[in-house]
Motif scaffolding. Structure first.
Motif, PDB file in Angstrom:
ATOM      1  N   PHE A 117      -6.055   0.296  13.033  1.00  0.00           N
ATOM      2  CA  PHE A 117      -6.982  -0.377  12.115  1.00  0.00           C
ATOM      3  C   PHE A 117      -7.623   0.957  11.431  1.00  0.00           C
ATOM      4  O   PHE A 117      -7.783   1.028  10.211  1.00  0.00           O
ATOM      5  N   TRP A 118      -8.190   1.849  12.132  1.00  0.00           N
ATOM      6  CA  TRP A 118      -8.847   2.931  11.643  1.00  0.00           C
ATOM      7  C   TRP A 118      -7.801   3.670  10.625  1.00  0.00           C
ATOM      8  O   TRP A 118      -8.175   4.470   9.621  1.00  0.00           O
ATOM      9  N   THR A 129      -9.618   0.386  -1.705  1.00  0.00           N
ATOM     10  CA  THR A 129     -10.773  -0.109  -0.980  1.00  0.00           C
ATOM     11  C   THR A 129     -10.448  -1.443  -0.232  1.00  0.00           C
ATOM     12  O   THR A 129     -11.090  -1.451   1.052  1.00  0.00           O
ATOM     13  N   GLN A 153      -5.522   2.271   8.908  1.00  0.00           N
ATOM     14  CA  GLN A 153      -5.302   1.850   7.638  1.00  0.00           C
ATOM     15  C   GLN A 153      -6.367   2.174   6.789  1.00  0.00           C
ATOM     16  O   GLN A 153      -6.211   2.527   5.680  1.00  0.00           O
ATOM     17  N   LEU A 154      -7.590   2.172   7.395  1.00  0.00           N
ATOM     18  CA  LEU A 154      -8.750   2.505   6.604  1.00  0.00           C
ATOM     19  C   LEU A 154      -8.596   3.904   5.969  1.00  0.00           C
ATOM     20  O   LEU A 154      -9.010   4.279   4.785  1.00  0.00           O
ATOM     21  N   ILE A 178     -10.934  -5.214  10.983  1.00  0.00           N
ATOM     22  CA  ILE A 178      -9.962  -5.155  12.174  1.00  0.00           C
ATOM     23  C   ILE A 178     -10.622  -4.206  13.465  1.00  0.00           C
ATOM     24  O   ILE A 178     -10.572  -4.515  14.560  1.00  0.00           O
ATOM     25  N   GLY A 179     -11.267  -3.222  12.680  1.00  0.00           N
ATOM     26  CA  GLY A 179     -11.706  -2.189  13.711  1.00  0.00           C
ATOM     27  C   GLY A 179     -12.699  -2.805  14.308  1.00  0.00           C
ATOM     28  O   GLY A 179     -13.119  -2.263  15.565  1.00  0.00           O
ATOM     29  N   LEU A 180     -13.819  -3.160  13.646  1.00  0.00           N
ATOM     30  CA  LEU A 180     -15.202  -3.609  14.097  1.00  0.00           C
ATOM     31  C   LEU A 180     -15.077  -4.116  15.649  1.00  0.00           C
ATOM     32  O   LEU A 180     -16.010  -3.835  16.412  1.00  0.00           O
ATOM     33  N   THR A 228     -10.206  -3.667   5.085  1.00  0.00           N
ATOM     34  CA  THR A 228      -9.558  -4.175   6.172  1.00  0.00           C
ATOM     35  C   THR A 228      -9.731  -3.527   7.381  1.00  0.00           C
ATOM     36  O   THR A 228      -9.695  -4.012   8.474  1.00  0.00           O
ATOM     37  N   GLY A 229      -9.586  -2.321   7.330  1.00  0.00           N
ATOM     38  CA  GLY A 229      -9.590  -1.425   8.370  1.00  0.00           C
ATOM     39  C   GLY A 229     -10.887  -1.670   9.191  1.00  0.00           C
ATOM     40  O   GLY A 229     -10.789  -1.793  10.302  1.00  0.00           O
ATOM     41  N   VAL A 230     -12.053  -1.856   8.456  1.00  0.00           N
ATOM     42  CA  VAL A 230     -13.290  -1.978   9.083  1.00  0.00           C
ATOM     43  C   VAL A 230     -13.236  -3.374   9.699  1.00  0.00           C
ATOM     44  O   VAL A 230     -13.627  -3.355  10.894  1.00  0.00           O
ATOM     45  N   SER A 287      -7.674  -1.757   1.627  1.00  0.00           N
ATOM     46  CA  SER A 287      -7.157  -1.125   2.909  1.00  0.00           C
ATOM     47  C   SER A 287      -8.154  -0.815   3.664  1.00  0.00           C
ATOM     48  O   SER A 287      -8.281  -0.873   4.928  1.00  0.00           O
ATOM     49  N   ALA A 288      -9.144  -0.021   2.921  1.00  0.00           N
ATOM     50  CA  ALA A 288     -10.262   0.733   3.947  1.00  0.00           C
ATOM     51  C   ALA A 288     -11.306  -0.705   4.316  1.00  0.00           C
ATOM     52  O   ALA A 288     -11.544  -0.640   5.581  1.00  0.00           O
ATOM     53  N   GLY A 311      -6.375   4.282   3.094  1.00  0.00           N
ATOM     54  CA  GLY A 311      -6.846   3.660   2.114  1.00  0.00           C
ATOM     55  C   GLY A 311      -7.516   4.838   1.291  1.00  0.00           C
ATOM     56  O   GLY A 311      -7.851   4.873   0.030  1.00  0.00           O
ATOM     57  N   LEU A 337       0.825  -1.215  -0.067  1.00  0.00           N
ATOM     58  CA  LEU A 337      -0.075  -0.054  -0.185  1.00  0.00           C
ATOM     59  C   LEU A 337       0.807   1.123  -0.037  1.00  0.00           C
ATOM     60  O   LEU A 337       0.577   2.217  -0.801  1.00  0.00           O
TER      61      LEU A 337
END
Lengths: 334, 331
Positions: A293-294, B137, A296-297, B146-148, B142-144, B139-140, A300, A248
């Protein structure tokens, strides 16, 4: 038109960085701390070189999914040369860099000899390389590295009051200056951009396209290897897992910086700024206790935004020039 | 470009080529099975066949998710991220909201549709390469994922759902039923329906498809949505098999998702959809994996071999295409 757009780009990106820094200075506790800034100078340096490694390949209209695999392999290889072979630091670095360039060149050879898409070739090579690294090292790291090497990545170089900078950032900037000169002043730089803008036209106007593709992949391997050597000196040990999460950032830094995906135009210092933005956001959000994690989001989304701007810009350039292609020689933005 | 032209000029020739591919794959599979039978007494056991089929049931759907976009000459780097996100969301709805399995799965698939729409619309509206869009997307997503739940799995899944994921009749796992249905539906899609023919036409030559009145952008969005639905199905049945919604689901799907269709001989330029050969290729790769496990080899060999297989397979495909082209010009 072109120049104005480029100026707007660079100042735009700088403005975004300034805005983020302002937010972090106010809301993130300890952002302007000497430790934070020193840490940032170390991470930005590695990310910038990773970005440059991808940027040179994007410049010829291809991609390199093996940037992380090569970086990880060269990091471990350097550790092995120093710890097991007992080479002095300078010799280990030179041998490792030559090997990195060789592996990149192999990518280029496979691509030009078979005519297969660079995506698939480098995806396959990345898997082969990473598999080999783990088989040969049995997933063990090299940890007994010479002090001269590990202190380089750990000890500040410049100390101006509260400002401390790692020598790594100076290496990254030096590499960027050399790259900018290659694109601006050398025939090879013009060849790379011409190949990226239109390989067929480049071939017809006498550019040795196959050689350029091979040499560019060798250059990409060399830069990926440099990033691997830099990160090992920063971490103090050569872990086989290095490079696993480089995919990334390797695309994000150059694209956020203004490198065109379609090839033919690169942004060397833009890639440095792209790396600075990504790493500042990561550090700032971490200090604000945002879970990783956020982050990373968020990165992105930043990449997504950057490609949308990239697209708008390409369309604007095309309209401004009424369909005339950019001249490759003028397409470098320094 | 020439590959596309070649494809259109000789679709019957490609047909026979595909048949040859089929025979090749079957031959190698038989040979490998024979070798494993002789070398490893544990190979020909019911339990080992169950393990083999259990793995293929998931990886084949993963491969189909990538095949779907490869058919139109695009790439989807978010197959694994979509599968992981849908698994975590579905598991969360089951555990936290206590939704019945059917409703949770339906909502999970709907989230998958949303992910596919995002990929498809971003790719078609902006004209940007699907590679970069799906990298971002992914990356986004994966963020969700792991974050959830702060990178923690959901463990309290409905009992019946987990029983379905882990149950078997002899060597045959229940989840393979889903895979077989998916395979048949895809075969029907590409061989018997107008939509399937339109997708193949867009993959063969986008410009020509556009000129003959096919709504190219709509087809591309549909393809990304179908790919996301397949990713979601793979994520959900893997979750059922594991008995928990792990955030790591999908993180290692990238390589097999490309390796299997490539071994199946798909034209990377688009325009071919070898549904049956992809199933054979999934079996072949599962056999290699199984052989490594049975012989207790270093697990990292599979990564090395998958990469090598990709390079050799595309190399051979390329070589054959060049030979075909020479033969066509000669005759």
């Amino acid at each position: 038109m072109n120049l104005a757009l480029r100026m707007l780009d660079r100042t735009g990106l700088l403005a975004v960085i300034v805005v983020f820094w302002a937010i972090f200075v106010v809301f993130a506790d300890g952002f302007l701390n000497r430790v934070t800034i020193f840490g940032l100078s170390r991470t930005v340096a590695v990310t910038a070189v990773i970005g440059l490694s991808q940027m040179v390949v994007l410049g010829i209209g291809q991609m390199n999914l093996a940037v992380g695999a090569i970086g990880g392999m060269i990091g471990v290889f350097t550790g092995w040369l120093m710890q097991s072979v007992g080479l002095p630091v300078w010799a280990a670095v030179i041998v490792a860099l030559l090997f990195a360039a060789f592996v990149g060149w192999v990518n280029g050879i496979i691509i030009t000899k078979t005519g297969i898409n660079s995506f698939i070739v480098t995806l396959g090579m990345a898997s082969v390389i990473t598999g080999l690294v783990f088989i040969l090292t049995k997933a063990e790291a090299f940890r007994d590295l010479p002090d001269a090497y590990t202190s380089f990545g750990k000890v500040p170089w410049v100390e101006l009051g509260w400002l401390e900078l790692s020598p790594l950032i100076f290496i990254a900037v030096a590499i960027a200056i050399v790259m900018a000169l290659v694109y601006k002043r050398t025939t090879f730089g013009r060849w790379m951009l011409a190949t990226g803008a239109n390989p067929r036209a480049a071939e017809l106007s006498g550019v040795p396209v196959n050689f350029v593709v091979q040499a560019t992949h060798a250059l990409s391997g060399l830069l990926a290897g440099a990033a691997g050597i830099m990160i090992v000196s920063r971490l103090g040990s050569a872990l086989p897992s290095i490079g696993e999460n480089w995919l990334l950032p390797s695309f994000a830094a150059p694209i956020v910086g203004g490198t065109l995906l379609s090839g033919g135009a690169v942004a060397v210092f833009g890639t440095l700024l792209g790396a600075l933005l990504i790493e500042s956001v990561s550090v700032g959000l971490t200090l604000m206790n945002v879970p990783s994690f956020w982050i990373q989001l968020f990165i992105g989304l930043v990449l997504l935004l950057a490609v949308l701007i990239d697209r708008a810009r390409t369309v604007a350039v095309a309209r401004g020039q009424r369909g005339v292609r950019q001249t490759p020689a003028g397409a470098t933005s320094g | 470009m020439s590959a596309v032209a070649l494809h259109q000029a000789s679709s019957s020739r490609l047909q026979s080529l595909a048949n040859k591919e089929w025979a090749w794959l079957a031959g190698i599979i038989l040979l490998m099975s024979a070798v494993l039978t002789i070398l490893e007494p544990n190979f020909l056991t019911q339990f080992n066949f169950y393990v083999l089929l259990r793995g293929i049931a998931v990886t084949l759907i993963v491969a189909y998710a990538q095949l779907m976009v490869l058919v139109v000459g695009q790439l989807n780097l978010s197959v694994g991220a979509t599968g992981g996100m849908v698994a975590i969301c579905t598991g969360g709805m089951m555990e936290v909201w206590g939704l019945p399995t059917v409703i949770a799965v339906a909502l999970g698939l709907l989230i998958g549709v949303g992910a596919g729409l995002a990929n498809g619309l971003l790719t078609t509206r902006t004209g940007i390469n699907g590679f970069i869009i799906t990298l971002a997307t992914a990356s986004a997503f994966t963020g969700v994922t792991i974050g959830l739940n702060d990178a923690k799995p959901w463990y309290n899944l409905p009992k019946r759902f987990v029983e379905f994921g882990q149950g078997r009749i002899g060597p045959f796992p229940y989840i393979a039923i889903v895979t077989i249905i998916v395979g048949i539906l895809l075969w029907v899609l590409f061989e018997r329906t107008l939509l399937g023919r339109q997708i193949l036409a867009v993959g063969g030559n986008q410009r020509a498809a556009e000129l003959s009145g096919i709504p190219v952008d709509r087809i591309l969005v549909i393809v990304f949505v179908l790919s996301a639905i397949l990713s979601s199905i793979a994520g959900i049945i893997l979750m059922a098999r594991l008995g928990s919604a792990q955030p790591s689901i999908g993180s290692d799907w990238l390589l097999p998702s490309f390796a299997i269709p490539i071994v199946a001989g798909i034209a990377l330029s688009g325009g071919s959809a070898p549904v049956i050969n992809t199933a054979l290729a999934a079996l072949l790769i599962a056999l290699i994996d199984n052989g490594l496990v049975l012989t207790k080899a270093d697990p990292y060999w599979i990564q090395f071999l998958l990469g090598l297989i990709i390079l050799v397979a595309v190399g051979l495909n390329r070589l054959r295409a060049v030979r075909e082209a020479k033969r066509t010009t000669a005759s």
